[in-house]
Design a protein around this motif. Structure first.
Motif, PDB file in Angstrom:
ATOM      1  N   ARG A 159      30.533  46.879 -10.144  1.00  0.00           N
ATOM      2  CA  ARG A 159      31.626  47.837 -10.222  1.00  0.00           C
ATOM      3  C   ARG A 159      32.816  47.403  -9.346  1.00  0.00           C
ATOM      4  NH1 ARG A 159      27.389  51.638 -10.104  1.00  0.00           N
ATOM      5  NH2 ARG A 159      27.701  51.936  -7.849  1.00  0.00           N
ATOM      6  N   THR A 160      32.481  46.877  -8.191  1.00  0.00           N
ATOM      7  CA  THR A 160      33.571  46.430  -7.305  1.00  0.00           C
ATOM      8  C   THR A 160      34.347  45.290  -7.939  1.00  0.00           C
ATOM      9  OG1 THR A 160      32.251  47.056  -5.380  1.00  0.00           O
ATOM     10  CG2 THR A 160      34.082  45.545  -5.010  1.00  0.00           C
ATOM     11  N   ILE A 161      33.601  44.344  -8.546  1.00  0.00           N
ATOM     12  CA  ILE A 161      34.272  43.212  -9.191  1.00  0.00           C
ATOM     13  C   ILE A 161      35.100  43.678 -10.377  1.00  0.00           C
ATOM     14  CG2 ILE A 161      33.868  41.063 -10.463  1.00  0.00           C
ATOM     15  CD1 ILE A 161      31.390  40.641  -8.697  1.00  0.00           C
ATOM     16  N   GLN A 162      34.464  44.561 -11.170  1.00  0.00           N
ATOM     17  CA  GLN A 162      35.208  45.053 -12.345  1.00  0.00           C
ATOM     18  C   GLN A 162      36.425  45.854 -11.913  1.00  0.00           C
ATOM     19  OE1 GLN A 162      34.719  44.256 -15.468  1.00  0.00           O
ATOM     20  NE2 GLN A 162      32.881  43.013 -14.988  1.00  0.00           N
ATOM     21  N   GLN A 163      36.216  46.654 -10.840  1.00  0.00           N
ATOM     22  CA  GLN A 163      37.364  47.430 -10.344  1.00  0.00           C
ATOM     23  C   GLN A 163      38.480  46.519  -9.860  1.00  0.00           C
ATOM     24  OE1 GLN A 163      37.615  50.764 -10.545  1.00  0.00           O
ATOM     25  NE2 GLN A 163      39.732  50.602  -9.831  1.00  0.00           N
ATOM     26  N   ALA A 164      38.076  45.431  -9.173  1.00  0.00           N
ATOM     27  CA  ALA A 164      39.064  44.471  -8.696  1.00  0.00           C
ATOM     28  C   ALA A 164      39.770  43.797  -9.866  1.00  0.00           C
ATOM     29  CB  ALA A 164      38.405  43.435  -7.797  1.00  0.00           C
ATOM     30  N   ARG A 165      38.958  43.472 -10.885  1.00  0.00           N
ATOM     31  CA  ARG A 165      39.556  42.838 -12.049  1.00  0.00           C
ATOM     32  C   ARG A 165      40.525  43.801 -12.761  1.00  0.00           C
ATOM     33  NH1 ARG A 165      34.454  39.655 -14.884  1.00  0.00           N
ATOM     34  NH2 ARG A 165      34.221  38.030 -13.255  1.00  0.00           N
ATOM     35  N   ALA A 166      40.041  45.057 -12.839  1.00  0.00           N
ATOM     36  CA  ALA A 166      40.902  46.052 -13.489  1.00  0.00           C
ATOM     37  C   ALA A 166      42.189  46.256 -12.683  1.00  0.00           C
ATOM     38  CB  ALA A 166      40.151  47.366 -13.644  1.00  0.00           C
ATOM     39  N   ASP A 167      42.026  46.304 -11.356  1.00  0.00           N
ATOM     40  CA  ASP A 167      43.234  46.460 -10.526  1.00  0.00           C
ATOM     41  C   ASP A 167      44.177  45.265 -10.689  1.00  0.00           C
ATOM     42  OD1 ASP A 167      42.230  48.850  -9.669  1.00  0.00           O
ATOM     43  OD2 ASP A 167      41.344  48.051  -7.809  1.00  0.00           O
ATOM     44  N   MET A 168      43.575  44.077 -10.721  1.00  0.00           N
ATOM     45  CA  MET A 168      44.397  42.885 -10.894  1.00  0.00           C
ATOM     46  C   MET A 168      45.076  42.895 -12.256  1.00  0.00           C
ATOM     47  SD  MET A 168      41.883  39.964  -9.260  1.00  0.00           S
ATOM     48  CE  MET A 168      43.027  38.669  -9.806  1.00  0.00           C
ATOM     49  N   GLU A 169      44.312  43.366 -13.250  1.00  0.00           N
ATOM     50  CA  GLU A 169      44.894  43.398 -14.598  1.00  0.00           C
ATOM     51  C   GLU A 169      46.015  44.414 -14.678  1.00  0.00           C
ATOM     52  OE1 GLU A 169      45.322  41.956 -18.404  1.00  0.00           O
ATOM     53  OE2 GLU A 169      44.000  41.231 -16.799  1.00  0.00           O
ATOM     54  N   ARG A 170      45.795  45.592 -14.000  1.00  0.00           N
ATOM     55  CA  ARG A 170      46.867  46.580 -13.999  1.00  0.00           C
ATOM     56  C   ARG A 170      48.082  46.060 -13.252  1.00  0.00           C
ATOM     57  NH1 ARG A 170      42.575  50.273 -13.321  1.00  0.00           N
ATOM     58  NH2 ARG A 170      42.838  50.170 -11.048  1.00  0.00           N
ATOM     59  N   ALA A 171      47.823  45.359 -12.175  1.00  0.00           N
ATOM     60  CA  ALA A 171      48.967  44.804 -11.424  1.00  0.00           C
ATOM     61  C   ALA A 171      49.712  43.774 -12.250  1.00  0.00           C
ATOM     62  CB  ALA A 171      48.449  44.186 -10.117  1.00  0.00           C
ATOM     63  N   ARG A 172      48.941  42.970 -12.948  1.00  0.00           N
ATOM     64  CA  ARG A 172      49.606  41.953 -13.770  1.00  0.00           C
ATOM     65  C   ARG A 172      50.342  42.584 -14.922  1.00  0.00           C
ATOM     66  NH1 ARG A 172      45.927  37.418 -16.502  1.00  0.00           N
ATOM     67  NH2 ARG A 172      45.330  39.284 -17.639  1.00  0.00           N
ATOM     68  N   VAL A 173      49.701  43.610 -15.525  1.00  0.00           N
ATOM     69  CA  VAL A 173      50.385  44.295 -16.631  1.00  0.00           C
ATOM     70  C   VAL A 173      51.653  44.973 -16.127  1.00  0.00           C
ATOM     71  CG1 VAL A 173      50.191  46.186 -18.286  1.00  0.00           C
ATOM     72  CG2 VAL A 173      48.295  44.574 -17.989  1.00  0.00           C
ATOM     73  N   ALA A 174      51.519  45.517 -14.893  1.00  0.00           N
ATOM     74  CA  ALA A 174      52.710  46.159 -14.314  1.00  0.00           C
ATOM     75  C   ALA A 174      53.816  45.138 -14.090  1.00  0.00           C
ATOM     76  CB  ALA A 174      52.345  46.839 -12.997  1.00  0.00           C
ATOM     77  N   ILE A 175      53.434  43.929 -13.726  1.00  0.00           N
ATOM     78  CA  ILE A 175      54.442  42.873 -13.525  1.00  0.00           C
ATOM     79  C   ILE A 175      55.116  42.524 -14.860  1.00  0.00           C
ATOM     80  CG2 ILE A 175      54.758  40.452 -12.865  1.00  0.00           C
ATOM     81  CD1 ILE A 175      52.538  40.870 -10.818  1.00  0.00           C
ATOM     82  N   TYR A 176      54.277  42.409 -15.929  1.00  0.00           N
ATOM     83  CA  TYR A 176      54.803  41.996 -17.230  1.00  0.00           C
ATOM     84  C   TYR A 176      55.529  43.131 -17.949  1.00  0.00           C
ATOM     85  CZ  TYR A 176      52.011  37.742 -16.844  1.00  0.00           C
ATOM     86  OH  TYR A 176      51.493  36.566 -16.451  1.00  0.00           O
ATOM     87  N   ALA A 177      55.330  44.346 -17.476  1.00  0.00           N
ATOM     88  CA  ALA A 177      55.913  45.492 -18.204  1.00  0.00           C
ATOM     89  C   ALA A 177      57.445  45.460 -18.205  1.00  0.00           C
ATOM     90  CB  ALA A 177      55.412  46.794 -17.589  1.00  0.00           C
ATOM     91  N   ASP A 178      58.042  44.988 -17.151  1.00  0.00           N
ATOM     92  CA  ASP A 178      59.508  44.982 -17.040  1.00  0.00           C
ATOM     93  C   ASP A 178      60.138  43.679 -17.510  1.00  0.00           C
ATOM     94  OD1 ASP A 178      59.313  47.510 -15.965  1.00  0.00           O
ATOM     95  OD2 ASP A 178      59.201  46.768 -13.872  1.00  0.00           O
ATOM     96  N   LEU A 179      59.380  42.739 -17.949  1.00  0.00           N
ATOM     97  CA  LEU A 179      59.948  41.451 -18.414  1.00  0.00           C
ATOM     98  C   LEU A 179      60.522  41.602 -19.819  1.00  0.00           C
ATOM     99  CD1 LEU A 179      57.218  38.906 -17.167  1.00  0.00           C
ATOM    100  CD2 LEU A 179      59.449  39.374 -16.152  1.00  0.00           C
TER     101      LEU A 179
END
Length: 323
Positions: free
Chosen positions: A260-280
Motif C-alpha cells: 500500500r505504501t508503494i502504491q500510494q507513493a506511486r499514485a502520489d508520484m503519478e498525481r504529481a506528474r499528472v499535475a505537472i502535465y496538466a498545465d502544459l
C-alpha cells in the motif's frame, strides 16, 4: 589258645596272659594261674584253659507285646569270667593236649545261658506294655531291664560269670505292623507336604496375580502418559500452527502495508506528474509523447503525419502566439 609243644615223654605249654590255666595230674590240681608256662607229662594230665578277657555276645530274639504283637530285640551282651575256678567246676574247659583246643564247646554253653537270661528279661518287659508304648519308649528301658536282670542273676554269680555291659541296638515290630504304624505318620507327612505344595502354588498364583496387576497398572500408566503426550503434542501443534498463522498474518500485514505504501507513493508520484502535465500546452504534450514514443522504438521505417495532426499543432501554436 594255649601253645603246646610235644617232646619225647614230655610236653611244654605256653599260654597268654588273657587266659587262666589249671593243670591237673591224676585228679589233683597241680597249677592254677594266668599266663602259665610249664612242662608236663601227658599221661594222666588234664589241662583247663579259661579265657579271662571281655567277650561280646550278639543276640537277636523275638517276643510279643501285651497286645500280642511280634517284636524283635537286637543287641549285644559283654561278659567276662570273674571266678575261673568256680566256672571250671560248672563248665568243662578241658583242652586237647596235642593242639591246645577245647574238647567241648564251653563258650557256646555260656552264650546259650546268657542269651536265654537276656531273652527272659526282655520278654518280661515287653509283655507288660503295648507295642506303641514300647516303640515310643525306645531301647533304653529294655536295655536297663536286661542289664539289671543279668547283673542280679544269682546263677551267673555262682558260675563265676560277670556281665560287663548290655547294649540294645534296635527294637522293631513285624514288617506288617511296622508298615501299619508308619501309615498314619506317612499320611500326616503327606498331608503336610500337600499343604505345603498347595501353599506354594497359592503363593505362586498370588505372585502371578500381583505381577499381572503391576503389568496392567504399568500399561494403564503408559497409556495415560501416552494420552498426555498426544494431548501435549496436539497442543504444541496447535500452538505452532497459531504461531505460524500469526507470523504469516503479521508478515502479510507488513507486506500489504508495504504494497500500500508503494502504491500510494506511486499514485502520489503519478498525481504529481499528472499535475505537472496538466498545465502544459497540447503541442508540448504531443512533443513529449512523441519523444517518449520515439525513445521506446528501436527503428522507425515510416512516419505518417496526417493533416489533422498538423492542423491541431498549428492551431495550438497560433493560439499561444495570440495570447
Amino acid at each position: 589258645m594255649a601253645e603246646i609243644k610235644a617232646y619225647p615223654f614230655v610236653r611244654q605249654l605256653r599260654s597268654e596272659a588273657s587266659v587262666h590255666i589249671q593243670s591237673f595230674s591224676r585228679g589233683r590240681r597241680r597249677r592254677s594261674g594266668r599266663g602259665l608256662a610249664f612242662w608236663f607229662a601227658p599221661d594222666g594230665a588234664s589241662i583247663v584253659e579259661i579265657p579271662m578277657d571281655d567277650r561280646d555276645l550278639p543276640f537277636l530274639f523275638n517276643s510279643r507285646s501285651r497286645d500280642f504283637q511280634a517284636v524283635s530285640v537286637q543287641g549285644i551282651v559283654v561278659w567276662r569270667v570273674a571266678d575261673p575256678e568256680s566256672l571250671a567246676e560248672r563248665i568243662d574247659f578241658t583242652i586237647d593236649l596235642r593242639h591246645g583246643q577245647h574238647l567241648g564247646q564251653p563258650l557256646d554253653q555260656i552264650a546259650t545261658l546268657l542269651t536265654g537270661l537276656a531273652q527272659q528279661q526282655a520278654a518280661q518287659y515287653l509283655l507288660d506294655r503295648d507295642v506303641g508304648a514300647i516303640l515310643a519308649a525306645g531301647v533304653e528301658p529294655v536295655q536297663a531291664q536286661i542289664e539289671g536282670g543279668l547283673t542280679a542273676s544269682p546263677r551267673l554269680g555262682e558260675m563265676g560269670l560277670e556281665v560287663v555291659a548290655v547294649r540294645v541296638a534296635d527294637i522293631s515290630p513285624a514288617a506288617e505292623l511296622q508298615k501299619a504304624l508308619r501309615t498314619p505318620t506317612f499320611e500326616r507327612l503327606q498331608q503336610q507336604a500337600d499343604e505345603a505344595t498347595f501353599q506354594r502354588r497359592a503363593l505362586a498364583v498370588e505372585k502371578e496375580r500381583a505381577i499381572s496387576e503391576n503389568e496392567l497398572a504399568t500399561q494403564i500408566e503408559l497409556a495415560r502418559r501416552q494420552e498426555e503426550l498426544i494431548a501435549q503434542e496436539g497442543s504444541n501443534a496447535r500452538d505452532r500452527a497459531q504461531a505460524d498463522a500469526a507470523a504469516k498474518h503479521i508478515a502479510s500485514e507488513g507486506e500489504a502495508r508495504t504494497i500500500r505504501t508503494i502504491q500510494q507513493a506511486r499514485a502520489d508520484m503519478e498525481r504529481a506528474r499528472v499535475a505537472i502535465y496538466a498545465d502544459l500546452p497540447a503541442h508540448v504534450m504531443l512533443g513529449l509523447a512523441a519523444r517518449e514514443f520515439a525513445g521506446k522504438l528501436e527503428k522507425i521505417e515510416h512516419l505518417n503525419v496526417t493533416p489533422d495532426m498538423l492542423t491541431a499543432l498549428i492551431g495550438d501554436a497560433l493560439a499561444k502566439r495570440a495570447s
